[in-house]
Design a protein around this motif. Sequence first.
Motif, PDB file in Angstrom:
ATOM      1  N   ALA A  92       0.863  -1.188   0.000  1.00  0.00           N
ATOM      2  CA  ALA A  92       0.000   0.000   0.000  1.00  0.00           C
ATOM      3  C   ALA A  92       0.898   1.235   0.000  1.00  0.00           C
ATOM      4  CB  ALA A  92      -0.903  -0.005   1.218  1.00  0.00           C
ATOM      5  N   ILE A  93       0.936   1.940  -1.122  1.00  0.00           N
ATOM      6  CA  ILE A  93       1.738   3.168  -1.175  1.00  0.00           C
ATOM      7  C   ILE A  93       1.191   4.183  -0.194  1.00  0.00           C
ATOM      8  CG2 ILE A  93       2.554   5.053  -2.652  1.00  0.00           C
ATOM      9  CD1 ILE A  93       3.729   2.352  -3.409  1.00  0.00           C
ATOM     10  N   ASN A  94      -0.140   4.316  -0.162  1.00  0.00           N
ATOM     11  CA  ASN A  94      -0.803   5.217   0.775  1.00  0.00           C
ATOM     12  C   ASN A  94      -1.954   4.441   1.424  1.00  0.00           C
ATOM     13  OD1 ASN A  94      -2.448   7.184   2.041  1.00  0.00           O
ATOM     14  ND2 ASN A  94      -1.701   8.770   0.651  1.00  0.00           N
ATOM     15  N   PRO A  95      -1.725   3.846   2.605  1.00  0.00           N
ATOM     16  CA  PRO A  95      -2.761   2.993   3.216  1.00  0.00           C
ATOM     17  C   PRO A  95      -4.100   3.692   3.412  1.00  0.00           C
ATOM     18  CG  PRO A  95      -0.660   2.726   4.349  1.00  0.00           C
ATOM     19  CD  PRO A  95      -0.480   3.872   3.397  1.00  0.00           C
ATOM     20  N   GLN A  96      -4.086   4.988   3.711  1.00  0.00           N
ATOM     21  CA  GLN A  96      -5.344   5.715   3.914  1.00  0.00           C
ATOM     22  C   GLN A  96      -6.146   5.774   2.628  1.00  0.00           C
ATOM     23  OE1 GLN A  96      -5.401   9.453   6.315  1.00  0.00           O
ATOM     24  NE2 GLN A  96      -6.175  10.394   4.461  1.00  0.00           N
ATOM     25  N   GLN A  97      -5.485   6.052   1.518  1.00  0.00           N
ATOM     26  CA  GLN A  97      -6.177   6.075   0.235  1.00  0.00           C
ATOM     27  C   GLN A  97      -6.649   4.683  -0.167  1.00  0.00           C
ATOM     28  OE1 GLN A  97      -4.367   9.948  -2.141  1.00  0.00           O
ATOM     29  NE2 GLN A  97      -4.149   7.938  -3.013  1.00  0.00           N
ATOM     30  N   VAL A  98      -5.847   3.684   0.113  1.00  0.00           N
ATOM     31  CA  VAL A  98      -6.234   2.316  -0.203  1.00  0.00           C
ATOM     32  C   VAL A  98      -7.517   1.943   0.536  1.00  0.00           C
ATOM     33  CG1 VAL A  98      -5.610  -0.108   0.138  1.00  0.00           C
ATOM     34  CG2 VAL A  98      -3.951   1.480  -0.833  1.00  0.00           C
ATOM     35  N   GLU A  99      -7.564   2.256   1.815  1.00  0.00           N
ATOM     36  CA  GLU A  99      -8.772   1.952   2.596  1.00  0.00           C
ATOM     37  C   GLU A  99      -9.970   2.707   2.039  1.00  0.00           C
ATOM     38  OE1 GLU A  99      -7.932   2.729   6.677  1.00  0.00           O
ATOM     39  OE2 GLU A  99      -6.368   1.199   6.807  1.00  0.00           O
ATOM     40  N   GLY A 100      -9.762   3.968   1.649  1.00  0.00           N
ATOM     41  CA  GLY A 100     -10.854   4.733   1.050  1.00  0.00           C
ATOM     42  C   GLY A 100     -11.341   4.120  -0.244  1.00  0.00           C
ATOM     43  N   GLN A 101     -10.411   3.654  -1.088  1.00  0.00           N
ATOM     44  CA  GLN A 101     -10.784   3.001  -2.340  1.00  0.00           C
ATOM     45  C   GLN A 101     -11.588   1.727  -2.092  1.00  0.00           C
ATOM     46  OE1 GLN A 101     -10.297   3.410  -5.743  1.00  0.00           O
ATOM     47  NE2 GLN A 101      -9.606   5.509  -5.422  1.00  0.00           N
ATOM     48  N   LEU A 102     -11.127   0.928  -1.148  1.00  0.00           N
ATOM     49  CA  LEU A 102     -11.770  -0.363  -0.917  1.00  0.00           C
ATOM     50  C   LEU A 102     -13.142  -0.213  -0.264  1.00  0.00           C
ATOM     51  CD1 LEU A 102      -8.626  -2.357   0.237  1.00  0.00           C
ATOM     52  CD2 LEU A 102      -9.823  -2.548  -1.957  1.00  0.00           C
ATOM     53  N   ILE A 103     -13.245   0.676   0.704  1.00  0.00           N
ATOM     54  CA  ILE A 103     -14.542   0.906   1.343  1.00  0.00           C
ATOM     55  C   ILE A 103     -15.491   1.604   0.380  1.00  0.00           C
ATOM     56  CG2 ILE A 103     -15.722   2.211   3.160  1.00  0.00           C
ATOM     57  CD1 ILE A 103     -13.344   1.535   4.981  1.00  0.00           C
ATOM     58  N   GLY A 104     -14.974   2.589  -0.371  1.00  0.00           N
ATOM     59  CA  GLY A 104     -15.812   3.249  -1.369  1.00  0.00           C
ATOM     60  C   GLY A 104     -16.301   2.282  -2.426  1.00  0.00           C
ATOM     61  N   GLY A 105     -15.412   1.368  -2.848  1.00  0.00           N
ATOM     62  CA  GLY A 105     -15.816   0.372  -3.827  1.00  0.00           C
ATOM     63  C   GLY A 105     -16.892  -0.549  -3.285  1.00  0.00           C
ATOM     64  N   PHE A 106     -16.745  -0.953  -2.032  1.00  0.00           N
ATOM     65  CA  PHE A 106     -17.760  -1.835  -1.448  1.00  0.00           C
ATOM     66  C   PHE A 106     -19.103  -1.113  -1.324  1.00  0.00           C
ATOM     67  CE2 PHE A 106     -19.936  -4.652   1.418  1.00  0.00           C
ATOM     68  CZ  PHE A 106     -19.401  -5.902   1.147  1.00  0.00           C
ATOM     69  N   MET A 107     -19.070   0.180  -1.003  1.00  0.00           N
ATOM     70  CA  MET A 107     -20.327   0.935  -0.938  1.00  0.00           C
ATOM     71  C   MET A 107     -21.004   0.996  -2.308  1.00  0.00           C
ATOM     72  SD  MET A 107     -21.248   1.818   2.041  1.00  0.00           S
ATOM     73  CE  MET A 107     -22.529   2.975   1.571  1.00  0.00           C
ATOM     74  N   GLN A 108     -20.214   1.185  -3.370  1.00  0.00           N
ATOM     75  CA  GLN A 108     -20.797   1.106  -4.711  1.00  0.00           C
ATOM     76  C   GLN A 108     -21.390  -0.283  -4.943  1.00  0.00           C
ATOM     77  OE1 GLN A 108     -17.493   2.445  -7.274  1.00  0.00           O
ATOM     78  NE2 GLN A 108     -18.852   4.052  -7.996  1.00  0.00           N
ATOM     79  N   GLY A 109     -20.700  -1.294  -4.433  1.00  0.00           N
ATOM     80  CA  GLY A 109     -21.203  -2.659  -4.570  1.00  0.00           C
ATOM     81  C   GLY A 109     -22.501  -2.891  -3.834  1.00  0.00           C
ATOM     82  N   ILE A 110     -22.678  -2.217  -2.690  1.00  0.00           N
ATOM     83  CA  ILE A 110     -23.950  -2.319  -1.965  1.00  0.00           C
ATOM     84  C   ILE A 110     -25.080  -1.748  -2.819  1.00  0.00           C
ATOM     85  CG2 ILE A 110     -25.256  -1.392   0.007  1.00  0.00           C
ATOM     86  CD1 ILE A 110     -22.732  -1.678   1.679  1.00  0.00           C
ATOM     87  N   GLY A 111     -24.825  -0.599  -3.460  1.00  0.00           N
ATOM     88  CA  GLY A 111     -25.832  -0.032  -4.351  1.00  0.00           C
ATOM     89  C   GLY A 111     -26.166  -0.974  -5.489  1.00  0.00           C
ATOM     90  N   TYR A 112     -25.131  -1.549  -6.089  1.00  0.00           N
ATOM     91  CA  TYR A 112     -25.309  -2.504  -7.182  1.00  0.00           C
ATOM     92  C   TYR A 112     -26.094  -3.723  -6.721  1.00  0.00           C
ATOM     93  CZ  TYR A 112     -23.769  -5.625 -11.022  1.00  0.00           C
ATOM     94  OH  TYR A 112     -23.703  -6.479 -12.094  1.00  0.00           O
ATOM     95  N   ALA A 113     -25.854  -4.134  -5.474  1.00  0.00           N
ATOM     96  CA  ALA A 113     -26.477  -5.344  -4.961  1.00  0.00           C
ATOM     97  C   ALA A 113     -27.960  -5.169  -4.673  1.00  0.00           C
ATOM     98  CB  ALA A 113     -25.756  -5.803  -3.689  1.00  0.00           C
ATOM     99  N   ILE A 114     -28.356  -4.025  -4.079  1.00  0.00           N
ATOM    100  CA  ILE A 114     -29.716  -3.969  -3.519  1.00  0.00           C
ATOM    101  C   ILE A 114     -30.617  -2.888  -4.101  1.00  0.00           C
ATOM    102  CG2 ILE A 114     -28.899  -4.955  -1.349  1.00  0.00           C
ATOM    103  CD1 ILE A 114     -29.062  -2.240  -0.058  1.00  0.00           C
ATOM    104  N   MET A 115     -30.089  -1.979  -4.928  1.00  0.00           N
ATOM    105  CA  MET A 115     -31.003  -0.916  -5.367  1.00  0.00           C
ATOM    106  C   MET A 115     -30.796  -0.412  -6.785  1.00  0.00           C
ATOM    107  SD  MET A 115     -29.500   2.265  -3.042  1.00  0.00           S
ATOM    108  CE  MET A 115     -29.446   1.319  -1.531  1.00  0.00           C
TER     109      MET A 115
END
Length: 765
Positions: free
Chosen positions: A652-675
């Motif tokens: 992880a070059i920038n762990p904070q950005q990595v966490e933001g990318q992964l959590i943000g991606g999962f939130m997009q996935g929640i939208g894709y999954a249920i609505m």
Amino acid sequence: MKYQVVNKPVNRLDAFEKVTGRVKYVGDVNFGHQLYAKTVYAAYPHAKIIKIDTSKAEALPGVAAVITARDVPATNVMFGRFPVLADHEVKYIGDGVAVVAAETKDVASQAAALVEVEYETLPGVWSVDAGIEANLKVHDDLPDNVIESSHYPMYMGDVQKGFAEADHVFEQSYRTQFADQAYIEPEVIIALPDPYRIGVEIHGSIQNPYSIRENVAKVLGLKLSQVRVIQGTIGGSFGGKDESVMSMAARCSVLALKTGRPVKMVLTREECFAESCKRHAYLCNYKVGVKADGSITAVEDAIYTQGGAYNNKAMFANWRGSVHAAGAYYSPNVKTDVYGIYSNTIYGGAYRGFSAPQIVFANESLMDEIAEYLKMDPRDFRLKNCLKAGDEIATGQILKPGEIEVPLAEMIRDTCTRADWDEKRKRFAAFNKESKVIKRGIGMSITFRGTGLGGEGIDCAGATITIDKDGSINIQSDLIEMGQGMRTVHAQIAAEVLGVGLDRMTFSTSDTSVTMDGGPTVASRGTLAGGKAVMLAAQKLKDRMLKVAAEDWGVDPADLEIEHEVVSHKERKELEIGFDDLVLRCLQGLGVTLSAQGWHTPGPEHLDHATGRGNAYPSYIYGVAVSDISVDTDTGRISVDHVALSYELGRAINPQQVEGQLIGGFMQGIGYAIMEDMESKDGVLLSRNFDDYMIPTAADLPVFDLKLYETDDNIGPFGAKGVGEIGIELAAPSIANALMFATGRRIRELPLNLERVLIGRNLTK
């Protein structure tokens, strides 16, 4: 290894200018004597164009020009069969038939409404199923509706032998929907005649400037060097600002040359929904054989990608999909066929994940179904079959120990422990027996993802770094910052190599007349490929500066280092010089250039696309998710309560950005999954704005428990492999599996919306 700047959670370099509003997006940019453009869109999703009458629009005061297909100077057809403007036939609801340029936006809108088009409606191909049947064809010059170069086979072993050896054979189908990227900023393009030569200059919210340059040059009949594309600040893309922006750039460029004035086009949200690409809708047919102990013996799948009326992405998405279709599991026998299918509907294109969200949903849902039938814990079934070091994947590539990390089994165990998997399964089962309305569920999913382009294309990228005499350092990459934090990561890489602080770093925007063509900013390659190019350029500058210091001191450059902005001898500490002083020594004292170009070109992977055999990707990243949910059986509403996530990403070059990318991606996935669902009927789009296209908000945010697995991998800069896309892949299947646990219902079609959960449409136990 101890790092000074890399592997640290530093603040984003562009944060201040964005949160204070100082940065200008292209919608904020205007040129003198500027015109405003408006596209006249198709009135029907499939129809012949009998006549276009622009006379009333042209007569409106303030209108400078109206163009149709006949005004296109050279070719009207761009890559992927996209027309600049439809000529004899419209093939989907987002086709443009004319474009108006006027002095104001209001006049442009009024004039567009005055363009009269006479149509003869035609029957259409409204679904992927109809496209497969091919009773009607979208393009008459093709034998069927299969998109050119979109069929990717992936065969290993003998699936018939594998099924014969199986104790159980499972067959099931899964479907996914079209989904919009839902970026905040709509597409914007400004084209103006080059004031100094023949050509055009294009500014825009552009993800892939080199593809825009190439297509506009063909449309105008110009050389590539006569089309200059300058990237503006982008308010989100996720893959979406490509085909629609290509069409807009071509239309505005034709108008700019016709009128001799700058032309600006900004899409409304309704236009954006109608014209821009979406995540492809998929039909996935799977057949899997397993032994009584749960060992997979064979996987056969036929996957159909709904491409829409035009498509320049299905062939790429399908290639990646074919590699990952059998999932993150070992099977000795695999037969995969992935096809792209034309339809008279909105079209599929790049959207975060690029085939993985659809395929992982299907594959991981089926793995749970098999485990349930065998009365195995889904965790144990995955542990038995997941990829491990030394396994061979469907392409024939061996995951060689010591070369390609495969920590999936460890990640599964750890994620389930952190998620309280065993305890929650017992507690939720007991709760569900007592509760009549609210049900609780827990589900898991796993994935693996090839890094970069791999066999899809050569993963080259370029960057130029210049150190000025005041010691400031400017980076110019040919890849694009679109909100993902790439510039900050590139700055960290350059600063680490040069031994300086981030406060020295500045950036120049990408410009096709200045930067090299390193291809598109896709496939999570901003850090992997772009960062490697930055690293190479920085290393050249470091070597150049150390050589100057070494010659001054009469020592070996290999004995020198740069740390904390001081160049010194590793042993003779009296030999040192400040970074700024050495910069001046190079530039003014000796005339040594401190501008260097880095070009990362790993070369193509050795792969046979006809058979799918070879090394698909140089390395892989992995993910595991465990989601627990609550379901209101009175309303059908799903709430995602807690998610335990694990990802292996190299470094992880920038762990904070990595966490933001992964959590943000999962939130997009929640939208894709249920609505999220781009609904249409007979090719007519029903979802036209955010009032009827739902996306997640902060109120939908679950509690996240995220763990990063870092491994030593020599593929990317400092071992980084890229994480932009993998975060979205695990949400839908883990939620679907949790829903099955909660309600006893298996939904095999996304989204898992209120109607499907409540009414039980397409539900089977």
